[in-house]
Design an enzyme around this catalytic site. Structure first.
Site, PDB file in Angstrom:
ATOM      1  CE  LYS A  76      -2.353   0.518   3.619  1.00 42.40           C
ATOM      2  NZ  LYS A  76      -3.260   0.204   4.712  1.00 42.40           N
ATOM      3  CB  THR A  78       5.041   0.055  -2.683  1.00 41.16           C
ATOM      4  OG1 THR A  78       5.826  -0.494  -1.631  1.00 41.16           O
ATOM      5  CG2 THR A  78       5.817   0.010  -3.984  1.00 41.16           C
ATOM      6  NE  ARG A  99      -0.207   4.903   8.484  1.00 38.38           N
ATOM      7  CZ  ARG A  99      -0.602   3.648   8.424  1.00 38.38           C
ATOM      8  NH1 ARG A  99      -0.963   3.017   9.517  1.00 38.38           N
ATOM      9  NH2 ARG A  99      -0.636   3.011   7.269  1.00 38.38           N
ATOM     10  CE  LYS A 110      16.427  -8.362   5.199  1.00 38.34           C
ATOM     11  NZ  LYS A 110      17.734  -7.868   5.639  1.00 38.34           N
ATOM     12  CB  ALA A 278      -4.924   1.224  11.443  1.00 38.74           C
ATOM     13  CG  PHE A 306      -5.014  -2.280   9.718  1.00 35.49           C
ATOM     14  CD1 PHE A 306      -3.722  -2.769   9.599  1.00 35.49           C
ATOM     15  CD2 PHE A 306      -5.513  -2.091  11.005  1.00 35.49           C
ATOM     16  CE1 PHE A 306      -2.942  -3.064  10.728  1.00 35.49           C
ATOM     17  CE2 PHE A 306      -4.748  -2.380  12.137  1.00 35.49           C
ATOM     18  CZ  PHE A 306      -3.471  -2.856  11.991  1.00 35.49           C
ATOM     19  CG  PHE A 386       3.570  -8.931  -5.944  1.00 37.55           C
ATOM     20  CD1 PHE A 386       2.620  -7.951  -5.723  1.00 37.55           C
ATOM     21  CD2 PHE A 386       4.492  -9.198  -4.932  1.00 37.55           C
ATOM     22  CE1 PHE A 386       2.575  -7.261  -4.519  1.00 37.55           C
ATOM     23  CE2 PHE A 386       4.455  -8.519  -3.727  1.00 37.55           C
ATOM     24  CZ  PHE A 386       3.490  -7.549  -3.520  1.00 37.55           C
ATOM     25  CD1 TRP A 414       8.473  -3.026  -4.431  1.00 35.54           C
ATOM     26  CD2 TRP A 414       9.351  -4.183  -6.132  1.00 35.54           C
ATOM     27  NE1 TRP A 414       9.531  -3.747  -3.940  1.00 35.54           N
ATOM     28  CE2 TRP A 414      10.100  -4.461  -4.966  1.00 35.54           C
ATOM     29  CE3 TRP A 414       9.726  -4.795  -7.330  1.00 35.54           C
ATOM     30  CZ2 TRP A 414      11.184  -5.340  -4.955  1.00 35.54           C
ATOM     31  CZ3 TRP A 414      10.812  -5.670  -7.331  1.00 35.54           C
ATOM     32  CH2 TRP A 414      11.529  -5.928  -6.135  1.00 35.54           C
TER      33      TRP A 414
END
Lengths: 562, 562
Positions: A76, A78, A99, A110, A278, A306, A386, A414
């Site tokens: 989200k 990204t 945020r 990670k 959230a 979220f 993706f 991305w």
């Protein structure tokens, strides 16, 4: 380096040609004396010192939300960053409002919270570590309050605070499960008054929520003063103003409250400021950052935490009531992988082509799309691409959107970046949506009783048959009305993974009821939290914390961070 | 405004013509790319990026210490700042190195730690609040360590850490007595492993001491790794390196470790960096700040905590062993008021002229003067002038110093400023002392057994007849030798108010013994703390905390802070 090697986010970020923040500020129309530099690549903006040309209408807001999140990750942030870069590339005057990440989870798992691939905000390592110290200031203010409260009790307790009825905790920006349930004030009469207590993570502090909903320093002080931290022996609420320390807390936050300016890899200005949970809070960046971005830009791309059932609903019903930040367009981020997971595919098999599973999971997306429409806005679906997505899967989803009359575009922000051509089509559809007439309205009026507000959200947004209140929650409902808090909006604390209050119920479940076990009045932030199921306000660390791989190289640069 | 009105420190600071920190940096010879701005008036210096002309000898260090402190306040920081300003006025290339103030006490008692009157470092409000976030970073690193330790125990405890033998605590930069003794990890198997625990104030953290004694980032990592946080069930020490998280802690401190540049009212550059306690730690600013100041200036004026029996002794025997920062001159700040108090006058009567009381209290000053001489340095006595001092009292003290062969000067740096003529005579005497040949040496060799090191300090510096070890302390002495820590220097934790371990014994007591009740090996910082009497590592708030008067005005400026 082989061209096949996939670069880490940190490597991509380090190779990006980051520009001096003064240059980003100048292009964004920020006068130099409104800028407070924090090193060469970060700055705070003092909104009171901004000199803006008159007559510019407030920038229009694009709210980026998502279908129900899955452990697979939907990207989200990204998409938010990439979309903004693409809008800028198309010639719009754009600013991002995001945020700030919390340090605690970064030491555990990670992964950062500044986008990924070629759609990141920079300097991502700084932003993910201490940044400009805002969360530390909030931690200080929160813990100063509790030290002052316990000191008041110790020094004679003139206000008659009942140590067994405290509703406010100390906080650390740390994943520290050992501090969830503790006993403090031990050691005899010189060390304080014993009581049961606990620490939350800083992003769960009501001061974080107050910080993010305040319109200026005066409003911040008023809201801080209004925080209820506990009850007296006579069951009367006790507020920060009763203790008289809202001025000191405001002082501790006077610099933190100024929004932080950074940049994307493509050079788009971004305000990264505030970061409430959230679930027990409303889950988006500070109101001051959103408003400042609206003053400076024509289009503001912002994000809600979220899925749209939580973050977007709260953006509409909580944040948008305080100031005119209602979105002109809403983006719902969906992925093929998440749809498959909503359709019943386990995480390990998400890479296997499976159009049927996409179709089986699309009900989740459909309900989110329908929910956004209930606020008077037709959303745009952003299909975040993706590497494992097949053309068949993507085509099926685009066709489904077309059949449903929903605007949609595949975005590869991305891999190609919004500064490249990865988000051009999405940007065009979002720009059209921004210009289309909208009919924004809240889901419920504030005059509605709290019980009915909850029922409305649960039935209209989650798709439940109804709501069940526990006995303590029913008792609290009566107290809320008695204390005059019935006119506040509701902030639902529910698992993000399901429309129900059971995280394992994926897809678009029907025929369920939502169980409200407790209500927590957040009178400073100005909402009533409704707790459904267990909500974790202090996370723990995993068996192999990410911290074990972190280090600093000989030049002082982070390694092993992401 | 009436000319009779005495301005507050904050009012004086606000009227001072503060200069852009870039201008101060340029005059100090700091290249722009070694400077990281934090707003217009604060900057961090990256020592690795400094480009300095070759061949300049390291600046000579002037260490400002004091006679035994009293609740009347001696103005040591004020004298440090004023002396540096006077030295600069006399044409010397000067830099100040000072500790950062702790936020906790500021919320409790009215008063900052940035000097006073016309001898202050600016911007004093920022420095006294969050400054550049160094203490927050240290708090984070400290608490990350403890979250990782408790998580290790929870996740199976491979290292076999005994939860009953933990020697490291969490910290907050807050006066919060309720956190002194607590029980954590309650709530059942999912919430951790219960154990007795407590919080210290951040300045008492061993990470603060490590931070202030490290010579660079590599040394910081090595020292962090060497910290012993507890013992195994087999009573073996467990270190941060055993846990493998020294890299992550270094990462959290990578920016904090860069010294902070600010300025005095007179425009003298000052590095304000680090701030360890002067009882359970060594009590002076970071080694990196002192060394950086030595690289940039010819004379470095720095300060050690509490009286010369504690701060100066530790400066000589701990800090000066790590790097060549041994003082060329030592200043002992004395006041007529403090001498009267040491002579038996109660605080309320300190304003009444009383030469006899000054004479009765001078033994305290005499012992401090003699102590400094034991390190091979003849100190200069700075008589910090207060409005209630009479010419007779001042003359008596000057005559006493002359008779004792001690250099001394009256300084009015509070009222007239070092940038004015308030410290000219003091500066001249200090400049002469800097140039005089000195014969600096440590008080004891590191090869001396820990027991004898303690005895040497207690007899040579405090004037005691001897030392008594408790049974636990004797047991610990044996453990220290067994673990190979016997070669570390000693860090005495003793009341600052008396040469004895009893705060009520003023003056220059004789015929007493010092009681060592416990020894704490600080293997990261590299010293053995010897606890005498009760040492408070988490202060409390008073009945009327200063926080109640604090606020922010309509322009965002602090009010009620000092």
């Amino acid at each position: 380096m082989s061209e096949n090697k996939v670069l880490s986010d940190l490597e991509i970020a380090r190779r990006a040609g980051i520009k001096p923040i003064t240059e980003i500020a100048e292009r964004a129309g920020i006068n130099a004396d409104a800028l407070e530099l924090y090193g060469p690549y970060k700055a705070k903006i003092n909104p009171a010192h901004l000199r803006l040309p008159g007559g510019k209408p407030a920038g229009k807001v694009v709210l980026v939300s998502a279908m129900s999140p899955t452990p697979a990750g939907e990207g989200k942030s990204t998409t938010t960053v990439g979309l903004a870069d693409s809008l800028a590339r198309a010639g719009h005057k754009v600013m991002i409002a995001l945020r700030e990440p919390s340090l605690g989870p970064i030491l555990g798992m990670k992964g950062g919270a500044t986008g990924g691939g070629y759609s990141q905000v920079l300097p991502m390592d700084d932003i993910n570590l201490h940044f400009t110290g805002d969360f530390h200031a909030i931690t200080s203010a929160n813990n100063a309050l509790m030290a002052l409260v316990d000191n008041h009790i110790y020094q004679g307790n003139q206000l008659g605070i009942d140590p067994r009825r405290m509703t406010f905790k100390r906080v650390l920006d740390m994943n520290d499960r050992s501090l969830r349930e503790i006993v403090i004030g031990l050691g005899g009469p010189a060390q304080g008054v014993p009581r049961q207590d606990g620490f939350d993570i800083t992003v769960a502090s009501e001061i974080m929520a107050v910080f993010c909903l305040s319109s200026d320093l005066d409003d911040l002080r008023t809201r801080l003063g209004r925080i209820t931290f506990g009850y007296t022996y006579e069951r009367k609420p006790v507020t920060v103003a009763d203790l008289g320390v809202e001025g000191a807390l405001t002082l501790l936050l006077k610099d933190a409250i100024k929004p932080n300016l950074v940049q994307t890899i493509a050079g788009t200005p971004a305000l990264v400021h505030g970061g409430p949970f959230a679930n027990i809070a409303h889950g988006c960046n500070s109101l001051i950052a959103t408003r400042t971005a609206q003053q400076l830009a024509d289009v503001v791309v912002t994000e809600a935490g979220f899925g749209a059932d939580l973050g977007a609903e709260k953006y509409m019903d909580i944040k948008s009531r305080i100031a005119d930040v209602a979105p002109s367009a809403v983006v719902i981020v969906a992925t093929i992988r998440a749809l498959k997971m909503q359709g019943g595919v386990p995480k390990e098999e998400l890479g296997v082509p499976n159009v049927e599973a996409v179709a089986a999971g699309v009900g989740n997306l459909k309900r989110h799309v329908g929910n956004v429409a209930k606020f008077g806005i037709s959303p745009v679906v952003a299909i975040n691409k993706f590497g494992t997505d097949t053309p068949e899967e993507l085509d099926w989803l685009l066709a489904w959107c077309a059949a449903e009359g929903v605007q949609a575009a595949v975005a590869d922000v991305w891999g190609r970046g919004g500064g490249g051509d990865g988000g051009d089509e999405l940007a065009a559809k979002v720009a059209a949506a921004v210009d289309a007439p909208s009919n924004f309205h809240h889901l419920y009026p504030l005059e509605m009783p709290v019980e009915d507000k909850i029922r409305t959200i649960v039935q209209e947004i989650y798709g439940a048959d109804g709501v069940e209140f526990s006995v303590p929650a029913l008792r609290r409902l009566a107290e809320i009305e008695k204390n005059g808090w019935g006119g506040l909006p509701v902030c639902m604390a529910k698992t993000q993974y399901s429309f129900t209050d059971d995280a394992s119920q994926l897809g678009a479940p029907k025929g369920f009821r939502v169980h409200v076990r407790e209500l927590i009045p957040k009178t400073g932030a100005g909402f009533i939290v409704a707790l459904t199921g267990a909500v974790m306000t202090m996370p723990g660390l995993p068996k192999e914390p990410a911290a074990i791989r972190m280090n600093v190289d000989e030049d002082g640069n982070p390694t092993g961070l992401f």
